[in-house]
Motif scaffolding. Structure first.
Motif, PDB file in Angstrom:
ATOM      1  N   ALA A 278      28.093 -14.094  59.831  1.00 52.56           N
ATOM      2  CA  ALA A 278      28.228 -13.453  58.522  1.00 52.56           C
ATOM      3  C   ALA A 278      28.040 -14.470  57.404  1.00 52.56           C
ATOM      4  N   LEU A 279      28.563 -15.674  57.578  1.00 55.10           N
ATOM      5  CA  LEU A 279      28.380 -16.736  56.590  1.00 55.10           C
ATOM      6  C   LEU A 279      26.906 -17.153  56.498  1.00 55.10           C
ATOM      7  N   MET A 280      26.226 -17.136  57.642  1.00 61.61           N
ATOM      8  CA  MET A 280      24.797 -17.452  57.635  1.00 61.61           C
ATOM      9  C   MET A 280      24.009 -16.387  56.868  1.00 61.61           C
TER      10      MET A 280
ATOM     11  N   TYR B 229      30.332 -11.125  53.955  1.00 59.54           N
ATOM     12  CA  TYR B 229      29.083 -11.205  53.177  1.00 59.54           C
ATOM     13  C   TYR B 229      29.353 -10.959  51.691  1.00 59.54           C
ATOM     14  N   LYS B 230      30.108  -9.916  51.371  1.00 60.12           N
ATOM     15  CA  LYS B 230      30.384  -9.581  49.968  1.00 60.12           C
ATOM     16  C   LYS B 230      31.195 -10.678  49.284  1.00 60.12           C
ATOM     17  N   VAL B 231      32.228 -11.149  49.974  1.00 59.55           N
ATOM     18  CA  VAL B 231      33.049 -12.227  49.401  1.00 59.55           C
ATOM     19  C   VAL B 231      32.222 -13.491  49.262  1.00 59.55           C
ATOM     20  N   GLY B 232      31.414 -13.781  50.287  1.00 62.03           N
ATOM     21  CA  GLY B 232      30.569 -14.978  50.243  1.00 62.03           C
ATOM     22  C   GLY B 232      29.585 -14.952  49.106  1.00 62.03           C
ATOM     23  N   LYS B 233      29.003 -13.784  48.856  1.00 63.56           N
ATOM     24  CA  LYS B 233      28.044 -13.660  47.753  1.00 63.56           C
ATOM     25  C   LYS B 233      28.711 -13.901  46.398  1.00 63.56           C
ATOM     26  N   SER B 234      29.962 -13.470  46.285  1.00 63.64           N
ATOM     27  CA  SER B 234      30.648 -13.631  45.006  1.00 63.64           C
ATOM     28  C   SER B 234      31.032 -15.083  44.738  1.00 63.64           C
ATOM     29  N   ILE B 235      31.134 -15.889  45.810  1.00 56.20           N
ATOM     30  CA  ILE B 235      31.484 -17.302  45.620  1.00 56.20           C
ATOM     31  C   ILE B 235      30.359 -18.214  46.106  1.00 56.20           C
ATOM     32  N   GLU B 236      29.142 -17.669  46.132  1.00 52.28           N
ATOM     33  CA  GLU B 236      28.001 -18.410  46.675  1.00 52.28           C
ATOM     34  C   GLU B 236      27.805 -19.790  46.067  1.00 52.28           C
ATOM     35  N   PRO B 237      28.026 -19.998  44.759  1.00 52.87           N
ATOM     36  CA  PRO B 237      27.841 -21.347  44.206  1.00 52.87           C
ATOM     37  C   PRO B 237      28.706 -22.412  44.871  1.00 52.87           C
TER      38      PRO B 237
END
Length: 217
Positions: A42-44, A160-168
């Motif tokens: 999911a992180l990938m 995925y959703k959480v990761g996208k929100s903290i992608e930087p």
């Protein structure tokens, strides 16, 4: 090599098959870190290496198919199968673990399969034990599908959703997701071991009382 590093080292196309295989084998009854594999993939997907929907799909399929195969094995092998596994893998299939899982099935019925999907140690028991206890397949299938979809699909899309929100900041803190999975898995395993130990102690105590009771003439 750890499971997360192994998944990250294979070609993107192979990640789908590897995640589905690991989760399927864990659901079948083989102790594998399915949760860590799922979170890693999911992180990938957050980084665009793989598709989150593809990972969710193979994870759901692996969970449902693996549990169904485990059910068939348990149905044919019955409780003697667990006794044999307990002698070979006492840390995972010991009498205390089996007693705890049986109590969960007696209390929750088909929903033990559903809730077992979210608990590390119960995931390896759910399918085979449901078959061994002769749970009607239609009940098992409903709980199996619901649990697989919500656990595998929900976990993938949530990460995925959480990761996208903290992608930087993900490149620095991608280990946080894996750490969270390890903590959840470790906590659930610790709880199950405590319950298993308690059930084992109660079983030994009841057997001791039965032995001491005089036999009526």
């Amino acid at each position: 090599m750890h499971i997360d590093a192994w998944i990250e080292s294979v070609p993107p196309g192979a990640v789908y098959g590897l995640v589905g295989l690991i989760i399927g084998l864990e659901s079948l009854g083989i102790p594998l870190p399915g949760e860590i594999a799922l979170v890693t993939a999911a992180l990938m997907s957050v980084k665009g290496v793989v598709s989150p929907y593809g990972i969710a799909g193979v994870a759901i399929a692996g969970a449902i198919v693996g549990d169904s195969i485990g059910y068939s094995i348990g149905r044919k092998g019955g409780k003697p199968l667990f006794e044999k596994l307990g002698r070979r893998f006492p840390k995972h299939f010991g009498p205390a673990h089996l007693a705890t899982a049986e109590r969960s099935f007696q209390k929750w019925g088909m929903w033990a399969v559903f809730f077992g999907r979210f608990i590390a140690l119960l995931r390896i028991f759910a399918g085979p034990l449901a078959g061994a206890l002769k749970m009607p397949y239609w009940k098992f299938l409903i709980a199996n599908v619901l649990g697989g979809v919500i656990w595998a699909g929900g976990t993938t899309l949530l990460v995925y959703k959480v990761g996208k929100s903290i992608e930087p900041w993900l490149s620095r803190f991608s280990w946080a997701g894996l750490l969270a999975a390890l903590l959840v898995g470790g906590a659930s395993a610790w709880i199950m071991k405590r319950r298993a130990a308690k059930a084992h102690a109660e079983q030994e105590a009841s057997e001791a009382v039965a032995v001491k009771e005089p036999v009526a003439d």
